[in-house]
Design a protein around this motif. Structure first.
Motif: not given
Length: 393
Positions: A299-307
């Protein structure tokens, strides 16, 4: 290429066979545009507002990452995406996305069925001949079935205990689940309710005529029923649909209950956002607590998954973190869940190699979170239920 999007850890995570310890079935029909938009949001489609769920981080991820799986260009318009889905047919769509996730074991919550979908057996078939599925029994559904049979309040507690025992005795059942977060929130009296309290609450519920269990006494009763059953207990925490009152589902509300039931059963906190740090704290200080960050990754998407994963892993023991997609309805979420998890964890661990972690440690942690922790907690090693399958959808 960035050192955090390449390297031995990143590449190993990209190939990692996954155990999805919490998911649901996928739809067995071809949804039109409105229906598909409803499937990809935890809220609701808002046609009168002119706002499409495709115009969200998860909607963008569907058009970016899922369209090529259907033979479409990236960022294809929503209407064209849904038309291509219908052209291929739901069986082929489900096969492509579930297979593409690289998941080898599914633990399926069978208590949430807003519309017809795949059974655990059928879901495993979608993933191919080496996939296996298990069942997670939703306790609220068990209790609601007991009340729907016209059970007298005086007999309610015993009837729920018998029904729960029968439900978990089924082949391939590995855990139970409560959605107390949706029904009452987690600010519950931690003590087991007395027999008199349960009878009176059952009387109130029956007199109300409502099918849905939403009494805090009976929800507490289900949590303690789970302890008696002795199986791992999954608890929804944090992000969910608009039944949730977000301020009431911080998992630290469970602290006193966790003290009381300590040493009994594993408790698995699902999804957790925005409380992933609180869940990680509980996993760090209670032996029986585990967590995942679940569907918030896609739901947040790949750009935020690491954080998000980085926050969960700030203090959580590495042997206490699991993978889940919480895919439900839309088969795309199996693919997106796995993709965002792999991107996030692979990048995070690769970044930490030679700084905090040795290569060996990073690879061990990836395997633990991707599959080993779930196999250990649910006792999956060596199990071969009838859900093991050898054919595709």
């Amino acid at each position: 290429m960035s050192p955090t999007t390449a390297g031995p850890v990143y590449e190993a995570v990209a190939r990692l066979p996954l155990v999805d310890h919490h998911c649901h079935g996928v739809v067995t029909r071809d949804p039109d545009l409105d229906a598909f938009e409803s499937l990809i949001t935890e809220g609701a489609a808002w046609p009168r507002a002119g706002v499409s769920p495709f115009d969200t981080p998860v909607g963008t991820a569907v058009r970016r990452h899922c369209a090529p799986v259907l033979g479409l260009p990236r960022h294809v318009p929503a209407a064209a995406y849904v038309a291509r889905r219908a052209e291929l047919g739901w069986r082929e769509v489900n096969r492509r996305f579930v297979t593409g996730a690289g998941t080898r074991v599914f633990c399926v919550d069978t208590g949430h069925t807003p519309e017809p979908g795949t059974t655990p057996v059928e879901l495993a078939r979608c993933a191919g001949g080496t996939a296996t599925s298990y069942e997670v029994v939703r306790l609220e559904a068990v209790a609601e079935q007991v009340m729907a049979r016209g059970t007298e309040p005086d007999a309610y507690a015993d009837a729920v205990a018998r029904a729960a025992q029968e439900a978990v005795a089924g082949d391939g059942v590995v855990a139970v689940k409560s959605v107390a977060a949706y029904r009452t929130g987690l600010r519950l009296d931690p003590d087991p309710p007395s027999a008199a309290e349960v009878r009176e609450a059952a009387r109130r519920w029956r007199a109300s005529g409502h099918r849905r269990l939403a009494d805090p006494v009976l929800v507490r009763h289900l949590l303690w029923t789970a302890v008696e059953l002795g199986l791992p207990l999954q608890l929804h925490v944090g992000f969910g649909d608009n039944d949730i009152r977000l301020h009431q589902v911080d998992p630290t509300h469970l602290t006193d209950w966790l003290h009381l039931m300590s040493g009994t059963i594993p408790v698995l906190l699902l999804h957790c956002w925005p409380y992933q740090r609180q869940a990680a704290y509980l996993a760090a200080v209670f032996e029986q607590v585990y967590l995942d960050v679940g569907l918030i990754l896609h739901h947040a998407g790949p750009p935020r998954s690491r954080a998000i994963l980085a926050e969960a892993l700030e203090v959580a023991p590495f042997r206490k973190v699991l993978y889940s997609s919480d895919a439900c309805g839309a088969a795309e979420f199996f693919l997106l869940g796995a993709l965002t998890f792999r991107e996030g964890l692979g990048g995070l661990l690769q970044e930490r190699v030679d700084d905090e972690l040795s290569l060996k440690d990073a690879l061990r942690i990836a395997a633990w979170i991707g599959h080993d922790n779930a196999r250990r907690v649910y006792g999956l090693r060596g199990r071969d239920p009838e859900h093991a399958v050898d054919r595709l959808c």
